[in-house]
Scaffold this motif. Structure first.
Motif, PDB file in Angstrom:
ATOM      1  N   GLY A 179       0.838  -1.207   0.000  1.00  0.00           N
ATOM      2  CA  GLY A 179       0.000   0.000   0.000  1.00  0.00           C
ATOM      3  C   GLY A 179       0.862   1.242   0.000  1.00  0.00           C
ATOM      4  N   VAL A 180       1.902   1.195  -0.821  1.00  0.00           N
ATOM      5  CA  VAL A 180       2.949   2.206  -0.751  1.00  0.00           C
ATOM      6  C   VAL A 180       2.548   3.525  -1.435  1.00  0.00           C
ATOM      7  CG1 VAL A 180       4.273   1.763  -2.848  1.00  0.00           C
ATOM      8  CG2 VAL A 180       5.472   2.217  -0.691  1.00  0.00           C
ATOM      9  N   THR A 181       1.474   3.477  -2.237  1.00  0.00           N
ATOM     10  CA  THR A 181       1.104   4.724  -2.916  1.00  0.00           C
ATOM     11  C   THR A 181       0.299   5.652  -2.002  1.00  0.00           C
ATOM     12  OG1 THR A 181      -0.773   3.572  -3.878  1.00  0.00           O
ATOM     13  CG2 THR A 181       1.185   3.787  -5.257  1.00  0.00           C
ATOM     14  N   GLY A 182      -0.167   5.125  -0.880  1.00  0.00           N
ATOM     15  CA  GLY A 182      -0.849   5.984   0.098  1.00  0.00           C
ATOM     16  C   GLY A 182       0.170   6.851   0.827  1.00  0.00           C
ATOM     17  N   THR A 183      -0.300   7.919   1.448  1.00  0.00           N
ATOM     18  CA  THR A 183       0.604   8.836   2.136  1.00  0.00           C
ATOM     19  C   THR A 183       1.409   8.130   3.218  1.00  0.00           C
ATOM     20  OG1 THR A 183      -1.036  10.538   1.783  1.00  0.00           O
ATOM     21  CG2 THR A 183       0.679  11.044   3.366  1.00  0.00           C
ATOM     22  N   MET A 184       0.706   7.366   4.061  1.00  0.00           N
ATOM     23  CA  MET A 184       1.412   6.708   5.161  1.00  0.00           C
ATOM     24  C   MET A 184       2.356   5.622   4.636  1.00  0.00           C
ATOM     25  SD  MET A 184       1.037   8.146   7.939  1.00  0.00           S
ATOM     26  CE  MET A 184       1.805   7.087   9.127  1.00  0.00           C
ATOM     27  N   GLY A 185       1.869   4.826   3.685  1.00  0.00           N
ATOM     28  CA  GLY A 185       2.694   3.756   3.130  1.00  0.00           C
ATOM     29  C   GLY A 185       3.987   4.305   2.564  1.00  0.00           C
ATOM     30  N   PHE A 214       5.133  -4.932   6.155  1.00  0.00           N
ATOM     31  CA  PHE A 214       4.312  -3.883   6.756  1.00  0.00           C
ATOM     32  C   PHE A 214       3.165  -3.562   5.814  1.00  0.00           C
ATOM     33  CE2 PHE A 214       3.041   0.459   7.630  1.00  0.00           C
ATOM     34  CZ  PHE A 214       3.020   0.499   9.006  1.00  0.00           C
ATOM     35  N   GLU A 215       1.946  -3.778   6.304  1.00  0.00           N
ATOM     36  CA  GLU A 215       0.762  -3.543   5.464  1.00  0.00           C
ATOM     37  C   GLU A 215       0.169  -2.178   5.818  1.00  0.00           C
ATOM     38  OE1 GLU A 215      -3.110  -2.764   5.803  1.00  0.00           O
ATOM     39  OE2 GLU A 215      -2.558  -4.266   7.308  1.00  0.00           O
ATOM     40  N   SER A 271      15.599   4.479   5.016  1.00  0.00           N
ATOM     41  CA  SER A 271      16.631   5.415   5.473  1.00  0.00           C
ATOM     42  C   SER A 271      17.204   4.968   6.810  1.00  0.00           C
ATOM     43  CB  SER A 271      16.043   6.825   5.579  1.00  0.00           C
ATOM     44  OG  SER A 271      14.927   6.858   6.451  1.00  0.00           O
ATOM     45  N   PHE A 272      16.494   5.231   7.884  1.00  0.00           N
ATOM     46  CA  PHE A 272      17.002   4.881   9.217  1.00  0.00           C
ATOM     47  C   PHE A 272      17.264   3.379   9.332  1.00  0.00           C
ATOM     48  CE2 PHE A 272      14.580   8.831  10.036  1.00  0.00           C
ATOM     49  CZ  PHE A 272      15.598   9.587  10.593  1.00  0.00           C
ATOM     50  N   GLY A 273      16.381   2.581   8.713  1.00  0.00           N
ATOM     51  CA  GLY A 273      16.543   1.128   8.794  1.00  0.00           C
ATOM     52  C   GLY A 273      17.527   0.591   7.776  1.00  0.00           C
ATOM     53  N   ASN A 274      17.895   1.411   6.799  1.00  0.00           N
ATOM     54  CA  ASN A 274      18.774   1.010   5.693  1.00  0.00           C
ATOM     55  C   ASN A 274      18.396  -0.363   5.140  1.00  0.00           C
ATOM     56  OD1 ASN A 274      20.778   1.306   3.798  1.00  0.00           O
ATOM     57  ND2 ASN A 274      22.403   0.512   5.136  1.00  0.00           N
ATOM     58  N   ALA A 275      17.088  -0.593   4.999  1.00  0.00           N
ATOM     59  CA  ALA A 275      16.598  -1.877   4.496  1.00  0.00           C
ATOM     60  C   ALA A 275      16.280  -1.762   3.010  1.00  0.00           C
ATOM     61  CB  ALA A 275      15.335  -2.281   5.256  1.00  0.00           C
ATOM     62  N   LYS A 276      16.384  -2.886   2.332  1.00  0.00           N
ATOM     63  CA  LYS A 276      15.875  -2.969   0.957  1.00  0.00           C
ATOM     64  C   LYS A 276      14.355  -3.069   1.086  1.00  0.00           C
ATOM     65  CE  LYS A 276      16.076  -6.084  -3.024  1.00  0.00           C
ATOM     66  NZ  LYS A 276      16.703  -7.321  -3.522  1.00  0.00           N
ATOM     67  N   VAL A 277      13.632  -2.177   0.428  1.00  0.00           N
ATOM     68  CA  VAL A 277      12.181  -2.132   0.622  1.00  0.00           C
ATOM     69  C   VAL A 277      11.459  -2.440  -0.684  1.00  0.00           C
ATOM     70  CG1 VAL A 277      10.207  -0.728   1.351  1.00  0.00           C
ATOM     71  CG2 VAL A 277      12.436  -0.401   2.445  1.00  0.00           C
ATOM     72  N   TYR A 278      10.689  -3.527  -0.688  1.00  0.00           N
ATOM     73  CA  TYR A 278       9.793  -3.783  -1.812  1.00  0.00           C
ATOM     74  C   TYR A 278       8.563  -2.915  -1.625  1.00  0.00           C
ATOM     75  CZ  TYR A 278      12.655  -7.790  -3.071  1.00  0.00           C
ATOM     76  OH  TYR A 278      13.695  -8.578  -3.475  1.00  0.00           O
ATOM     77  N   CYS A 279       8.364  -1.998  -2.564  1.00  0.00           N
ATOM     78  CA  CYS A 279       7.262  -1.048  -2.470  1.00  0.00           C
ATOM     79  C   CYS A 279       6.099  -1.567  -3.303  1.00  0.00           C
ATOM     80  CB  CYS A 279       7.700   0.318  -2.989  1.00  0.00           C
ATOM     81  SG  CYS A 279       9.115   0.990  -2.099  1.00  0.00           S
ATOM     82  N   VAL A 280       5.112  -2.138  -2.614  1.00  0.00           N
ATOM     83  CA  VAL A 280       4.024  -2.814  -3.316  1.00  0.00           C
ATOM     84  C   VAL A 280       2.776  -1.939  -3.371  1.00  0.00           C
ATOM     85  CG1 VAL A 280       2.544  -4.862  -3.368  1.00  0.00           C
ATOM     86  CG2 VAL A 280       4.919  -5.041  -2.538  1.00  0.00           C
ATOM     87  N   GLY A 281       2.244  -1.781  -4.585  1.00  0.00           N
ATOM     88  CA  GLY A 281       0.968  -1.086  -4.785  1.00  0.00           C
ATOM     89  C   GLY A 281       0.174  -1.805  -5.845  1.00  0.00           C
ATOM     90  N   ARG A 282      -1.076  -1.377  -6.040  1.00  0.00           N
ATOM     91  CA  ARG A 282      -1.921  -2.071  -7.030  1.00  0.00           C
ATOM     92  C   ARG A 282      -1.446  -1.789  -8.456  1.00  0.00           C
ATOM     93  NH1 ARG A 282      -5.347  -5.190  -4.574  1.00  0.00           N
ATOM     94  NH2 ARG A 282      -5.946  -4.492  -2.487  1.00  0.00           N
ATOM     95  N   ASP A 283      -0.969  -0.566  -8.655  1.00  0.00           N
ATOM     96  CA  ASP A 283      -0.619  -0.133 -10.011  1.00  0.00           C
ATOM     97  C   ASP A 283       0.876   0.187 -10.057  1.00  0.00           C
ATOM     98  OD1 ASP A 283      -0.128   1.285 -12.291  1.00  0.00           O
ATOM     99  OD2 ASP A 283      -1.868   2.614 -12.109  1.00  0.00           O
ATOM    100  N   GLU A 307       2.789   1.453 -12.216  1.00  0.00           N
ATOM    101  CA  GLU A 307       3.156   2.788 -12.724  1.00  0.00           C
ATOM    102  C   GLU A 307       3.024   3.834 -11.626  1.00  0.00           C
ATOM    103  OE1 GLU A 307       4.751   3.281 -15.473  1.00  0.00           O
ATOM    104  OE2 GLU A 307       4.559   1.108 -15.771  1.00  0.00           O
ATOM    105  N   LYS A 308       1.947   3.692 -10.844  1.00  0.00           N
ATOM    106  CA  LYS A 308       1.721   4.624  -9.727  1.00  0.00           C
ATOM    107  C   LYS A 308       2.821   4.452  -8.670  1.00  0.00           C
ATOM    108  CE  LYS A 308      -2.300   6.272  -7.409  1.00  0.00           C
ATOM    109  NZ  LYS A 308      -3.556   5.895  -6.758  1.00  0.00           N
ATOM    110  N   VAL A 309       3.217   3.198  -8.462  1.00  0.00           N
ATOM    111  CA  VAL A 309       4.281   2.930  -7.485  1.00  0.00           C
ATOM    112  C   VAL A 309       5.570   3.620  -7.933  1.00  0.00           C
ATOM    113  CG1 VAL A 309       5.746   1.144  -6.465  1.00  0.00           C
ATOM    114  CG2 VAL A 309       3.294   0.741  -6.715  1.00  0.00           C
ATOM    115  N   LYS A 310       5.880   3.480  -9.218  1.00  0.00           N
ATOM    116  CA  LYS A 310       7.113   4.095  -9.733  1.00  0.00           C
ATOM    117  C   LYS A 310       7.089   5.608  -9.534  1.00  0.00           C
ATOM    118  CE  LYS A 310       8.275   0.522 -13.092  1.00  0.00           C
ATOM    119  NZ  LYS A 310       7.956   0.054 -14.462  1.00  0.00           N
ATOM    120  N   LYS A 311       5.904   6.183  -9.724  1.00  0.00           N
ATOM    121  CA  LYS A 311       5.778   7.635  -9.545  1.00  0.00           C
ATOM    122  C   LYS A 311       5.892   8.029  -8.070  1.00  0.00           C
ATOM    123  CE  LYS A 311       3.090   8.705 -13.643  1.00  0.00           C
ATOM    124  NZ  LYS A 311       1.722   8.500 -14.117  1.00  0.00           N
TER     125      LYS A 311
END
Lengths: 438, 416
Positions: free
Chosen positions: A11-17, A81-82, A26-38, A40-44
């Motif tokens: 749900g990464v395209t939402g503000t909180m996500g 994290f959902e 950043s602080f966690g220096n983790a590799k983050v898979y940013c998952v969204g429905r679309d 293209e929207k995720v890339k943006k």
């Protein structure tokens, strides 16, 4: 500390996500898979995530993905994290998909701001229920470090402690453990205040309503933003979801203060949600020549009109005193002025102290929890600091009994006041006199 | 001659933006002075009584309130803080970013000369009253404004960018990448130290080696020559108060365990940056007068670098902290990177620099920085620095500079 190298944020395209993905990367220096429905929207969304922590260097940690590869992302993650829509059907559906492939050592969490964490945990396979937590952050997490951590009856206590250390030391969060109770602690206290302010706007609609109430509970009363402006900022739909949830699922002495006023129900029905929908309690009118005009919803007429520049003598004196750093003189004005406005203002601050102490006993584990959530999640003068502030000019317990007789009848106020201790927060920071002109 | 004791003090939360809070100079002074006296174990009544016998005096450090808040005659403003200051001798001291160090020096001198028993030093600056570019122009007055400031966008980052260029020129064997990476590490150490300091401006900010060492990006743009935003201290509002006292006062009140100022150095380098660089040709140091101020302080204290457990330095830019490493004597000039790469100056190293976070991490309200450093030396050697305490710290040294390392002030504080 748990070793979190890879994270999936759903749900990464939402503000909180988006903002939370930034914190993990950043602080966690983790590799983050940013998952969204679309996708293209995720890339943006990626540049927005980078901007949320002001660090281009995290871009390499952010991997765009969509739901078609959710399972692959989860399989590689130490933490999932959902942060999907606040809808139990959607969240349980996601929980089932995550639970089916979650690694045995991994942690899973939801950013839900008040749904039942236990209900979501129930969607996980038996052996993974203990790995599920509520991890509720506030917007924007870069400047508001509060993180409400909610274990369930299934939670593994060692894992909980390790997660807490990770959230504190790696992600730099102010972690407050709360019970799995509707809206948790911060929003329970904050929206009690905000919704009652909204009710008062209706009650005093002939005095001006919304802007009238905001004018007497503004930044000079110990907060960054007036309460109804805050509601307009987060959106009336979110506001409604929070207070409805609390109203339906809790029952305390302040129960009726969680009822959303009729006019606000209508605004939500009309899609007038606030800043995000171009208007709600307030509406910023922009003209072609670049001029802007702040207008407010008039409850009596149902129309937007100019905000009234109220001048309450008590408030003006308080602001002048605060500007000079004379806090005690400011509070003295508040306590000893008996205009309708000063009395409403003081009663709100006192009710805030009492309700915070009450709620922290029900939802939190210590009296300091109420202070932590309100200071670091809302940027409001926290209740114990508010108590200290008013103590410079009055006996607060006496004041409470004098000004809040109805509440004192309903609950044993002395029981709650007995635990009051000095706050670790400095009340002076929160009382503002309004921005000086540059 | 009396010893100069430090009773304690306080600093404001450097994260605060007083303009946003709608508060000005008087509010800042009221909070800082009230907290500072409390931190020193004094009350306003004590001030009143001491003043009856002419035993107390005040020293206000501020660089340029005339520009930032349209106010001069700053020494007199303590009378607005509390009537206890009516009649108390008080004046403002100025030497750009070293303003409160001159105030400390004047205060210490009065105590050494047995003229006052209690000297209150108040350093402050409100900088968020104007846009950063306007403020940058104000700060240009710490250089030779006509020649180095006027009409130049952000003059100070450019001057300290030049210091970076000159450092590379002076030590040709110093590889540029190695030097720039060392500067990035300085930035990261300061940011990470600030995370332990509850009053630091950047305690919530994110910084990493990756971010600091990748310059010329959207979020780390170049601001002066090779230096990026991550190499710079930020615009800060704040005040710091330290209270000095005489031996007479300490004995009279039976106060125990307070540290003393063991030595100081004060040297003024040529005003123009260009002349500074011409002048350093005769020396192994990029900033020979900064080095001299350190040597003077060691001599007066009868101590060497081996006796110093930690440092607070003037990292207005990473390039100034880099130069300070050899000025302190931690390494030979030209070999500063060794102390950075080996971790010696990190929080857990043997010569930690800026456990507070320094100017980059803790913040740099220019007129307050000297007093804030002295307060941090006091906290460390009295074991009261809490989250950022250096274990067993007995002696600490501070370097506060004004302009492009023009005014150089060094103090050594330690336990008896």
């Amino acid at each position: 500390m748990v070793n979190i190298q890879t994270v999936t944020v759903i749900g990464v395209t939402g503000t909180m996500g988006a903002n939370i993905a930034g914190i993990f990367a950043s602080f966690g220096n983790a590799k983050v898979y940013c998952v969204g429905r679309d996708i293209e929207k995720v890339k943006k969304t990626i540049p927005r995530i980078v901007q949320s922590v002001k660090a281009d260097s995290i871009a390499k940690n952010l991997v765009p993905a969509d739901f078609s590869t959710l399972e692959d992302c989860v399989k590689q993650s130490d933490l999932v994290f959902e942060s999907s829509k606040e809808d139990i059907a959607i969240k349980t559906e996601i929980a089932k998909r995550v639970g089916a492939v979650l690694q045995p050592h991994a942690i899973s969490g939801t950013g839900s701001s008040g749904l039942s964490i236990t209900k979501i945990a129930d969607c996980y396979p038996e052996e993974l229920k203990s790995h599920f937590f509520g991890i509720h952050m506030f917007n924007p997490p870069y400047t508001l470090p509060l993180c409400e951590l909610t274990p369930t009856k299934y939670s593994d206590s060692k894992l909980k402690s390790e997660l807490e250390v990770y959230l504190k030391d790696a992600l730099r969060r102010t972690v407050v453990e709360v019970k799995d109770s509707p809206a948790f602690l911060g929003n329970r206290i904050g929206f009690q205040f905000i919704n009652e302010a909204l009710q008062y706007a209706e009650k005093y609609k002939d005095n001006g309503g919304i802007d009238y109430i905001d004018a007497l509970l503004g930044s000079f009363t110990g907060r960054a933003m007036a309460p109804l402006t805050t509601s307009d900022f987060v959106g009336l739909d979110v506001h409604k979801a929070i207070v409805d949830n609390i109203y339906v699922n809790t029952y305390d002495y302040a129960h009726e203060t969680f009822v959303l006023p009729e006019f606000a129900e209508q605004l939500v029905a009309d899609g007038k949600l606030g800043r995000k929908s171009g208007g709600g309690l307030y509406q910023l009118v922009k003209y072609e020549n670049g001029l802007k005009r702040q207008t407010v919803y008039d409850i009596n007429t149902g129309l937007y009109r100019d905000v009234i520049p109220y001048a309450f003598p008590f408030a003006d004196k308080m602001k002048r005193r605060i500007a000079e750093g004379d806090y005690a003189y400011a509070f003295e004005r508040l306590v000893n002025n008996h205009s309708q406005e000063a009395e409403i203002c003081l009663s709100f601050l006192l009710k805030y102290i009492v309700y915070s102490l009450y709620a922290t006993e029900e939802v939190g584990y210590s009296i300091e929890a109420a202070d932590d959530v309100m200071a670091t999640g809302f940027n409001w003068c926290p209740p114990l600091a508010m108590y200290q502030a008013l103590s410079t000019v009055a006996e607060v317990p006496v004041l409470i009994k004098e000004r809040l007789p109805e509440i004192c009848e309903k609950i044993d106020v002395d029981h709650f006041l007995a635990d009051v201790k000095p706050s670790k927060y400095d009340y002076r920071i929160y009382f503002k006199s309004g921005r000086k002109n540059k | 001659m009396s010893k100069v004791y430090i009773l304690g003090g306080a600093q404001t939360d450097f994260e605060r933006n007083w303009t946003k809070e709608g508060k000005g100079m008087v509010a800042l002074l009221k909070e800082a002075v009230a907290d500072g006296l409390e931190g020193a174990g004094l009350t306003f009544d004590d001030i009143k009584k001491l003043n009856e016998d002419n035993r107390v005096s005040c020293f206000v450090g501020n660089f340029i309130a005339e520009k930032y808040v349209n106010q001069g005659h700053l020494g007199a403003f303590l009378t607005e803080v509390n009537p206890a200051f009516y009649g108390v001798p008080s004046a403002r001291y100025e030497a750009a970013c070293a303003s409160s160090s001159v105030a400390i020096d004047a205060a210490a001198t009065k105590i050494r000369a047995d003229e006052y028993d209690v000297c209150i030093v108040v350093g402050w600056e409100l900088m968020k009253t104007v846009e950063s570019r306007v403020g940058g122009d104000f700060l240009g007055r710490a250089a030779y404004y006509e020649k180095e400031g006027k009409g130049i966008d952000l003059p100070f980052p450019k001057l300290f960018g030049k210091l970076a260029d000159e450092t590379l020129k002076k030590y040709p064997e110093l590889d540029e990448k190695r030097y720039m990476d060392a500067l990035a590490k300085i930035s990261v150490i300061n940011y990470s130290n600030a995370k332990r300091n509850p009053l630091a401006q950047t305690r919530k900010w994110f910084m990493s080696y990756e971010q600091a060492s990748t310059r010329d990006t959207d979020t780390n743009p170049l601001v002066g020559g090779k230096l990026g935003v991550s190499d710079c201290s930020q615009v800060t509002d704040g005040a710091a108060v330290v209270v000095l006292a005489s031996e007479t006062f300490i004995k009279e009140r039976k106060i125990e365990g307070k540290p003393i100022i063991k030595g100081y150095g004060h040297r003024t380098a040529p005003m123009l940056f260009e002349k500074k660089m011409e002048d350093n040709q005769r020396s192994d140091y990029t900033l020979p007068w900064t080095r001299k101020a350190c040597v003077d302080a060691y001599k007066r204290a009868n101590l060497t670098v081996d006796d110093i457990d930690f440092f607070e330095t003037h990292d207005c830019f990473t390039s100034s902290e880099y130069a300070a490493i050899s000025a302190f004597g931690i390494t030979e000039p030209g070999k500063e990177y060794e102390a950075i790469e080996s971790g010696r100056i990190a929080f857990d190293g043997d010569k930690p620099i800026n456990p507070s976070g320094g100017l980059i991490g803790c913040g740099h309200p220019v007129g307050a920085s000297g007093a804030r450093m002295l307060l941090d030396l006091y906290k460390q050697v009295t074991g009261t620095a809490n989250g950022y305490q250096i274990k067993g710290a007995k002696n600490g040294m501070m370097l506060n500079i004004g302009g492009s390392a023009t005014t150089n002030y060094v103090f050594i504080v330690g336990t008896l």
